[in-house]
Design a protein around this motif. Structure first.
Motif, PDB file in Angstrom:
ATOM      1  N   MET A 125       0.680  -1.099   0.240  1.00 55.89           N
ATOM      2  CA  MET A 125       0.235   0.254   0.130  1.00 55.89           C
ATOM      3  C   MET A 125       0.864   1.466   0.066  1.00 55.89           C
ATOM      4  N   GLY A 126       0.565   2.040  -0.910  1.00 58.49           N
ATOM      5  CA  GLY A 126       1.752   2.988  -0.858  1.00 58.49           C
ATOM      6  C   GLY A 126       1.050   4.126  -0.378  1.00 58.49           C
ATOM      7  N   GLN A 127       2.394   5.438   0.768  1.00 60.38           N
ATOM      8  CA  GLN A 127       2.220   5.711   1.710  1.00 60.38           C
ATOM      9  C   GLN A 127       0.868   6.891   1.701  1.00 60.38           C
ATOM     10  N   TRP A 128       0.826   7.412  -0.312  1.00 59.70           N
ATOM     11  CA  TRP A 128      -0.585   8.606   0.173  1.00 59.70           C
ATOM     12  C   TRP A 128      -1.682   7.757   0.521  1.00 59.70           C
ATOM     13  N   LEU A 129      -2.046   6.598  -0.398  1.00 60.87           N
ATOM     14  CA  LEU A 129      -2.985   5.635   0.100  1.00 60.87           C
ATOM     15  C   LEU A 129      -3.296   5.717   1.434  1.00 60.87           C
ATOM     16  N   GLU A 130      -1.727   5.230   2.149  1.00 59.67           N
ATOM     17  CA  GLU A 130      -2.486   5.123   3.555  1.00 59.67           C
ATOM     18  C   GLU A 130      -2.570   6.586   4.225  1.00 59.67           C
ATOM     19  N   ASN A 131      -2.356   7.114   3.802  1.00 61.36           N
ATOM     20  CA  ASN A 131      -2.578   9.198   4.443  1.00 61.36           C
ATOM     21  C   ASN A 131      -4.487   9.030   4.137  1.00 61.36           C
ATOM     22  N   LEU A 132      -4.591   8.875   2.927  1.00 61.69           N
ATOM     23  CA  LEU A 132      -5.406   8.672   2.430  1.00 61.69           C
ATOM     24  C   LEU A 132      -6.179   8.377   3.159  1.00 61.69           C
ATOM     25  N   LEU A 133      -6.796   6.615   3.743  1.00 61.69           N
ATOM     26  CA  LEU A 133      -7.017   5.874   4.416  1.00 61.69           C
ATOM     27  C   LEU A 133      -7.169   6.232   5.718  1.00 61.69           C
ATOM     28  N   GLY A 134      -6.132   6.724   6.143  1.00 59.93           N
ATOM     29  CA  GLY A 134      -5.623   6.694   7.669  1.00 59.93           C
ATOM     30  C   GLY A 134      -5.651   5.047   8.472  1.00 59.93           C
ATOM     31  N   THR A 135      -3.924   5.776   9.129  1.00 62.96           N
ATOM     32  CA  THR A 135      -3.532   4.577   9.894  1.00 62.96           C
ATOM     33  C   THR A 135      -3.601   4.576  11.720  1.00 62.96           C
ATOM     34  N   ALA A 136      -3.797   3.679  12.476  1.00 57.92           N
ATOM     35  CA  ALA A 136      -3.470   4.032  13.615  1.00 57.92           C
ATOM     36  C   ALA A 136      -2.781   3.206  14.067  1.00 57.92           C
ATOM     37  N   LYS A 137      -1.924   3.375  15.158  1.00 57.64           N
ATOM     38  CA  LYS A 137      -0.698   3.128  16.134  1.00 57.64           C
ATOM     39  C   LYS A 137      -1.396   1.716  17.306  1.00 57.64           C
ATOM     40  N   VAL A 138      -1.248   1.050  17.482  1.00 60.88           N
ATOM     41  CA  VAL A 138      -1.725   0.250  19.558  1.00 60.88           C
ATOM     42  C   VAL A 138      -0.474  -0.734  19.501  1.00 60.88           C
ATOM     43  N   VAL A 139      -0.891  -0.720  20.413  1.00 60.60           N
ATOM     44  CA  VAL A 139      -0.191  -1.739  21.647  1.00 60.60           C
ATOM     45  C   VAL A 139      -0.941  -3.039  22.216  1.00 60.60           C
ATOM     46  N   VAL A 140      -0.933  -3.531  21.340  1.00 55.93           N
ATOM     47  CA  VAL A 140      -1.195  -5.143  22.297  1.00 55.93           C
ATOM     48  C   VAL A 140      -0.647  -4.966  23.492  1.00 55.93           C
ATOM     49  N   LYS A 141      -1.732  -5.815  24.378  1.00 53.54           N
ATOM     50  CA  LYS A 141      -0.669  -5.937  25.743  1.00 53.54           C
ATOM     51  C   LYS A 141      -2.036  -7.205  26.718  1.00 53.54           C
TER      52      LYS A 141
END
Lengths: 115, 404
Positions: B1-17
């Motif tokens: 997935m291209g960086q621009w597409l990721e920016n368009l769709l949005g990404t999330a950073k999570v921590v799995v505990k």
């Protein structure tokens, strides 16, 4: 006594069955390998093997994996169709991972195939 | 997935505990999710995924008994609130881009480049007939077709190219350089101008003039009719000799006089136009808007002399600006001394002379003659220049007249 004998006999049957299953699997793999050799087919497709690409000491691409067993900065273990792969190094991380492929980054020091 | 597409769709950073967080990863992979940046953190496994998959991952966490903590949300969906607050700004921006695109789809300027003898307006009219005019949609005309039509209609053109740069279209032409008409066959060399012959060099033909002779325009200088004379035929009757017709060639240099005339009145009234009012207007299809109006507003006694405009024809009408200027005529009297008038008249006469001489003439001598009387109110001056030039011009021989 009779119960214990029955249990022992069941265990021995199970072990024998397991041994036979292993032998059958090895035999079928051998025949598949021969077929792949005769017809010049790619072995990774026929035998469900993994394909590993390493770029320098910093990138490793693995196709056809079966999941992550352990993920740490110094050790990453990835499950394969037969056994698992141990990647040792420093500051290791999984750059991206999908159902079929995984890319590992960091300073890779060693790779081990564990059965 | 291209960086621009990721920016368009949005990404999330999570921590799995939790214990053995790799289980969550494997479950997510089995459900077709793709993860990136998986790294062991202090509290658990840190990973990034598409914002759309976040809820599914949280559901998986509940099933496997792991806690999913969202650390950061990135990309366009994250800016939803920001976008909703600046909706009009973004709508304007979008409209601007659309308008810019639309307006750049039209031709606003058409220019003709490279013409020398052909009038540019003729070429513009031809181009307009085939859809190329200011205000035309770019897709409405074919460059090849316009080039072809111009080439067919103007045979004096050697090359036509329609160059399009943004909203500007240039019609680049190169005119043919045709050679001077060549006289083929027997001819005389006649005087193109009257003068006194200084030098004559005959290459072919019979010379009829000598240095020092005065010739008029049209006089034969070197004849193309040659009578052969040999020792045996010298005493024979010339009437019986048969002429030989040749192509007369040679150089005949003669002193030719040119005159230039100039005059200067001793008393002169110069009319000056004084700018009294200036008005700038914006022109729109629906009307005109005055931007600035400076000077005297009174219309009587003024003369509108100068108008500059920059108007573009668009499908909706004319758009552009206008500049109008009003002037009042004032006269200023000035008188000149004899000497001053003579200098000015001579300058005028020299300009006239240069215009008549052209470029490649060699002036031997010039003489200034005052032709006005002392009682005249105007100083009249004549400048006479003597020029040494080749006066020969080829003229075909009329065979019926010359042949016996």
């Amino acid at each position: 006594m009779e119960k214990e004998d029955n249990k022992k006999s069941r265990e021995s049957i199970t072990l024998r069955a397991a041994g036979m299953g292993k032998r059958n699997k090895e035999r079928s793999e051998g025949s598949l390998k021969k077929v792949a050799d005769v017809f010049e087919l790619p072995q990774d497709l026929v035998l469900d093997l993994s394909r590993i690409t390493i770029v320098g000491q910093s990138d490793l691409f693995l196709e056809n994996h079966k999941g992550i067993m352990e993920c740490g900065p110094e050790l990453i273990r990835i499950s394969l169709a037969r056994g698992y792969l141990e990647i040792e190094g420093k500051n290791l991380k999984i750059r991206f991972i999908t159902q079929d492929e995984v890319a590992v980054g960091g300073r890779i020091m060693g790779i081990k195939f564990m059965n | 997935m291209g960086q621009w597409l990721e920016n368009l769709l949005g990404t999330a950073k999570v921590v799995v505990k939790g214990e053995y967080p790799e289980r969550v990863i494997n479950s997510a992979l089995a459900r077709g999710m793709s993860l990136k940046g998986v790294i062991k953190g202090g509290e658990g496994l840190v990973l990034q995924l598409r914002a759309a998959d976040l809820n599914r991952l949280k559901g998986l966490g509940e099933i496997t008994g792991h806690e999913i903590e969202v650390v950061e949300v990135m990309g366009l969906p994250h800016y939803r609130r920001w976008v909703s607050r600046r909706f009009m700004f973004l709508a304007g921006l979008f409209l601007f881009v659309v308008l810019l695109y639309l307006l750049s789809s039209f031709v606003w300027f058409v220019e003709v480049l490279g013409t020398k003898t052909i009038e540019p307006r003729k070429l513009l009219a031809t181009a307009a007939e085939h859809g190329l005019y200011p205000g035309a949609f770019k897709g409405n005309f074919s460059r090849d077709e316009v080039e072809k039509v111009i080439m067919e209609r103007y045979p004096e053109l050697a090359y036509v190219e329609i160059e399009s740069r943004g909203v500007w279209v240039g019609i680049k032409v190169v005119e043919k350089i045709l050679p001077n008409p060549v006289v083929v066959g027997p001819c005389h060399l006649v005087a193109a101008k009257g003068g006194i012959v200084e030098e004559i060099l005959v290459l072919e033909g019979q010379p009829l003039v000598e240095p020092g002779d005065t010739v008029g325009m049209g006089d034969v200088l070197i004849s193309g009719v040659v009578y052969l004379t040999t020792e045996g035929t010298e005493k024979e009757d010339p009437g019986e000799r048969k002429p030989l017709l040749v192509h007369a060639r040679g150089i005949v240099k003669a002193r030719v006089c040119y005159e230039g005339y100039g005059e200067q009145p001793f008393n002169e009234e110069k009319a000056n136009m004084t700018l009294v009012r200036c008005r700038w207007k914006m022109v729109f299809p629906l009307g005109e808007v005055v931007i600035k109006d400076q000077g005297i507003k009174q219309e009587t006694g003024m003369e509108k002399r100068e108008t500059r405009e920059r108007l573009w024809n668009t499908p909706w009408g004319k758009i552009g600006w206008l500049e109008e200027k009003w002037f009042v005529a004032t006269t200023k009297a000035k008188s000149y001394e004899d000497r001053e008038a003579l200098i000015l008249a001579k300058e005028e006469a020299m300009k006239d002379l240069k215009r008549k001489l052209g470029k490649a003439e060699k002036i031997i001598n010039t003489k200034t003659v005052v032709v006005s009387f002392p009682s005249d109110t105007v100083m009249r001056v004549k400048v006479v220049a003597e020029v040494l030039e080749d006066i020969g011009r080829e003229q075909p021989i009329n065979l019926e007249e010359n042949m016996p």
